[in-house]
Design an enzyme around this catalytic site. Structure first.
Site, PDB file in Angstrom:
ATOM      1  N   ASP A  78      -1.392 -12.989  -4.480  1.00 25.40           N
ATOM      2  CA  ASP A  78      -2.177 -13.653  -3.469  1.00 25.40           C
ATOM      3  C   ASP A  78      -3.384 -14.367  -4.053  1.00 25.40           C
ATOM      4  O   ASP A  78      -3.796 -15.697  -3.608  1.00 25.40           O
ATOM      5  CB  ASP A  78      -2.540 -12.552  -2.639  1.00 25.40           C
ATOM      6  CG  ASP A  78      -1.724 -11.850  -1.831  1.00 25.40           C
ATOM      7  OD1 ASP A  78      -2.093 -11.791  -0.557  1.00 25.40           O
ATOM      8  OD2 ASP A  78      -0.692 -11.414  -2.452  1.00 25.40           O
ATOM      9  N   CYS A 118       0.521  -4.714  -6.781  1.00 21.86           N
ATOM     10  CA  CYS A 118      -0.081  -6.178  -6.086  1.00 21.86           C
ATOM     11  C   CYS A 118       0.642  -5.828  -4.732  1.00 21.86           C
ATOM     12  O   CYS A 118       1.071  -4.936  -4.302  1.00 21.86           O
ATOM     13  CB  CYS A 118       0.266  -7.254  -6.650  1.00 21.86           C
ATOM     14  SG  CYS A 118      -0.863  -7.274  -8.241  1.00 21.86           S
ATOM     15  N   ASP A 119       0.085  -6.754  -4.009  1.00 21.68           N
ATOM     16  CA  ASP A 119      -0.012  -6.586  -2.486  1.00 21.68           C
ATOM     17  C   ASP A 119       1.305  -6.553  -1.976  1.00 21.68           C
ATOM     18  O   ASP A 119       1.504  -5.855  -0.777  1.00 21.68           O
ATOM     19  CB  ASP A 119      -0.933  -7.965  -1.811  1.00 21.68           C
ATOM     20  CG  ASP A 119      -2.345  -7.871  -2.445  1.00 21.68           C
ATOM     21  OD1 ASP A 119      -2.548  -7.415  -3.413  1.00 21.68           O
ATOM     22  OD2 ASP A 119      -3.065  -8.522  -1.943  1.00 21.68           O
ATOM     23  N   LYS A 120       2.166  -7.622  -2.086  1.00 21.46           N
ATOM     24  CA  LYS A 120       3.497  -7.577  -1.303  1.00 21.46           C
ATOM     25  C   LYS A 120       4.706  -6.790  -2.064  1.00 21.46           C
ATOM     26  O   LYS A 120       5.563  -6.455  -1.456  1.00 21.46           O
ATOM     27  CB  LYS A 120       3.850  -8.960  -1.076  1.00 21.46           C
ATOM     28  CG  LYS A 120       2.799  -9.814  -0.452  1.00 21.46           C
ATOM     29  CD  LYS A 120       2.367  -9.300   0.998  1.00 21.46           C
ATOM     30  CE  LYS A 120       0.957  -9.988   1.396  1.00 21.46           C
ATOM     31  NZ  LYS A 120      -0.272  -9.849   0.467  1.00 21.46           N
ATOM     32  N   CYS A 190      -6.132  -6.259  -9.611  1.00 27.47           N
ATOM     33  CA  CYS A 190      -7.601  -6.507  -8.870  1.00 27.47           C
ATOM     34  C   CYS A 190      -8.054  -5.215  -8.896  1.00 27.47           C
ATOM     35  O   CYS A 190      -7.546  -4.375  -8.033  1.00 27.47           O
ATOM     36  CB  CYS A 190      -7.463  -7.159  -7.829  1.00 27.47           C
ATOM     37  SG  CYS A 190      -6.932  -8.881  -8.058  1.00 27.47           S
ATOM     38  N   GLU A 439      -3.660 -15.372   3.912  1.00 22.25           N
ATOM     39  CA  GLU A 439      -4.994 -14.751   3.662  1.00 22.25           C
ATOM     40  C   GLU A 439      -6.048 -15.543   3.612  1.00 22.25           C
ATOM     41  O   GLU A 439      -6.201 -16.497   2.831  1.00 22.25           O
ATOM     42  CB  GLU A 439      -4.617 -13.979   2.412  1.00 22.25           C
ATOM     43  CG  GLU A 439      -5.985 -13.220   1.881  1.00 22.25           C
ATOM     44  CD  GLU A 439      -5.759 -12.800   0.398  1.00 22.25           C
ATOM     45  OE1 GLU A 439      -4.963 -11.820   0.127  1.00 22.25           O
ATOM     46  OE2 GLU A 439      -6.358 -13.321  -0.403  1.00 22.25           O
ATOM     47  N   SER A 465      -8.118 -10.640   2.583  1.00 19.09           N
ATOM     48  CA  SER A 465      -7.933  -9.974   1.635  1.00 19.09           C
ATOM     49  C   SER A 465      -8.429  -8.498   1.819  1.00 19.09           C
ATOM     50  O   SER A 465      -9.246  -8.057   2.717  1.00 19.09           O
ATOM     51  CB  SER A 465      -8.839 -10.373   0.524  1.00 19.09           C
ATOM     52  OG  SER A 465      -9.142  -9.300  -0.523  1.00 19.09           O
TER      53      SER A 465
END
Length: 552
Positions: A78, A118-120, A190, A439, A465
């Site tokens: 992202d 991570c995000d996805k 992150c 995002e 985010s």
């Protein structure tokens, strides 16, 4: 079990021969065949180190008599794909889920270790795990070490806010370059309470990851030991047959949501947990989060919502200590991949320390981190991270400044055309309208950096985010591209936000709104979707954000 070994029947000779061409022996093929679904890539720090973790998982698999087979899936970032590249990020969740599902089903493995950051990637692999339903363990990739000197600590969210600070003249060019160049210290996800860390914590709450694994720094010695332990354990459960859906249940999904709410976690879990629930034939719509949030105290705040880092959270006991603090509100009979239950995990967890992890009886706030708003602007709901909103902005009324896309609002911010009191409305960025529900973390962070986070609100049918702070309302449903009221908003319209009252209203009369609706048309720029290819298919099939933006 589907493929415990490749038997010696002549009819499977071709299968055996092809495996032997990869270096396998006949003996290897008689052992439990364990897949390692890895999201390693050189394209971002959250995944660049995952081959090392896989090597330790393989050691553990071999040590306990299994044969490991590693394969990869995509893992876009992202942070790197901000702007136009962000159209493709949420849709990548569906590709990750499908690619892992198809590989596991085609090869008929006995078990799988999912290595992900991570995000996805975490939610995509969770969806695949529920579909395939074989013995499964998740190994989170760990977080990036924070940047520290004697005076301060910086994490990745500080970079985005620095863009706004620099634009407002609060940083010199040298200071800005130092933040850009030095904040990201190396491998790992992150290091803030964003979507990556949130989803790792939810893995622990689901019982699918080892206690403490979500909040470790990447490649710590303890992480390597856990990786080997994961390899041992997956062989054990491949023999007993404990499948993924033994862990992914309506009760465990509720546990995950409560933990996410208690730690001030990412608003993006309101997309991913409903999507996971759909995979097991259950429902977990947006409004369920609000009901849980009203009954779940906020007991943790990490950067950027406070000065505490993810390292601090880990040292204080992490997810296990949160579960202990929430003991009266979570289902502790749910199983843990360790072979016990969450009740046993909690028994061995640290006590809440009242500094980083508060007790439920003395919380940071009586409600969880997220709130679901309804009203004339969002009849089907919208999401705000209420734990990160300044008290002065919990109730706000101001004139609308309307932008048809992210680029327009960023330009207005760069050009200093936003005034205190404004309500920035960014539309046609939902799952269909984007397409892909971008995002909007950069404009949200710029607001904070420019000193406008206590006076300017932002409302969108896009998402933010996981670490966004300030009065930023997202996931507005119905979205603009499907004719939702946000599409009817005009510059100067008054918008009222009441987060404690769970309302977000466009203060325009019903007759006027009906007149605007009759004259509304999809903007020409949205009639032909960007780039063609998968996004065309996605926009035709994707559900509302209210249902998790799943393909229908």
């Amino acid at each position: 079990m589907p493929g415990r070994s490749i038997d010696r029947q002549p009819g499977r000779a071709y299968e055996r021969a092809l495996f032997m061409a990869t270096g396998c022996s006949q003996q290897d093929l008689q052992k439990p065949r364990i897949a390692i679904a890895n999201s390693w890539t050189e394209l971002n720090p959250g995944h660049v180190h995952l081959r090392t973790l896989a090597s330790w998982v393989k050691r553990g698999i071999i040590e306990y008599g299994g044969t490991p087979f590693e394969f990869n899936t995509i893992a876009p970032c992202d942070g790197i794909c901000q702007g136009r590249g962000m159209h493709f990020i949420l849709p990548s969740r569906e590709i990750i889920a499908a690619s892992v599902e198809l590989t596991l089903k085609a090869y008929q493995f006995d078990g799988v270790v999912m290595i992900c950051s991570c995000d996805k990637i975490v939610p995509g692999m969770l969806m695949a795990a529920a579909r395939v339903n074989i013995p499964t363990i998740f190994l989170p990739g760990g977080t990036m070490k924070p940047w520290k000197n004697l005076e301060k600590t910086r994490v990745t969210s500080d970079i985005k806010e620095a863009i706004g600070e620099y634009n407002a003249g609060h940083l010199t060019a040298g200071e800005f370059l130092e933040i850009e160049s030095g904040t990201c210290t190396g491998a790992g996800a992150c290091n803030m309470m964003g979507t990556a860390v949130t989803m790792g914590c939810l893995l622990e709450a689901l019982g699918l990851a080892y206690p403490g694994s979500a909040t470790l720094n990447a490649l710590e010695a303890k992480q390597l030991r856990i990786a080997k332990q994961v390899g041992n354990r997956i062989v054990e459960i491949s023999r007993t047959g404990e499948s993924a859906r033994s862990f992914i249940t309506p009760e465990s999904i509720e546990n995950a949501a409560r933990v996410g709410l208690a730690i001030g976690g990412s608003s993006n879990m309101v997309l991913h947990l409903p999507a996971l629930a759909a995979e097991i034939g259950s429902e977990f719509p947006m409004d369920d989060f609000d009901a849980l949030s009203k009954d779940t105290p906020l007991i943790v705040k990490c950067k950027p919502a406070s000065d505490h880092t993810i390292d601090d959270f880990h040292t204080a006991g992490g997810v296990s200590a949160v579960l202990k603090a929430l003991a009266g509100k979570v289902h502790l009979k749910a199983p843990s991949i360790t072979g016990s239950t969450l009740e046993i995990v909690v028994k061995h967890a640290k006590e809440p320390d009242a500094r980083v992890i508060h007790h439920a009886s003395a919380p940071l706030a009586p409600e969880g981190g997220l709130a679901v708003l309804h009203g004339t602007l969002a009849p089907e709901g919208a999401i705000v991270k209420q734990s990160a909103v300044h008290p002065d902005m919990l109730v706000h009324e101001g004139p609308a400044r309307v932008f048809d896309g992210e680029e327009a609002v960023k330009q207005a911010l760069f050009d200093h055309q936003v005034e205190k009191g404004d309500v920035l409305v960014i539309r046609y960025e939902g799952p269909v309208g984007g397409p892909g529900m971008r995002e909007l973390s950069l404009p949200a962070a710029m607001l904070i950096g420019m000193g406008l986070g206590n006076s300017v609100a932002m409302i969108t049918d896009a998402r933010y985010s996981g670490a966004t702070r300030g009065p930023c309302i997202g996931h507005v449903c119905p979205e603009a591209a499907t004719g939702g009221p946000i599409a009817l908003c005009k510059n100067g319209d008054s918008i009222r936000i009441d987060i404690p009252g769970r309302q977000v209203d466009l203060l325009v009369g019903e007759q006027e709104l009906q007149r605007r609706k009759e004259g509304w048309k999809l903007p020409p720029s949205k009639k032909h979707l960007q780039g063609g290819g998968f996004l065309d298919l996605y926009a035709r099939l994707v559900s509302s954000a209210r249902k998790g933006a799943i393909l229908q």
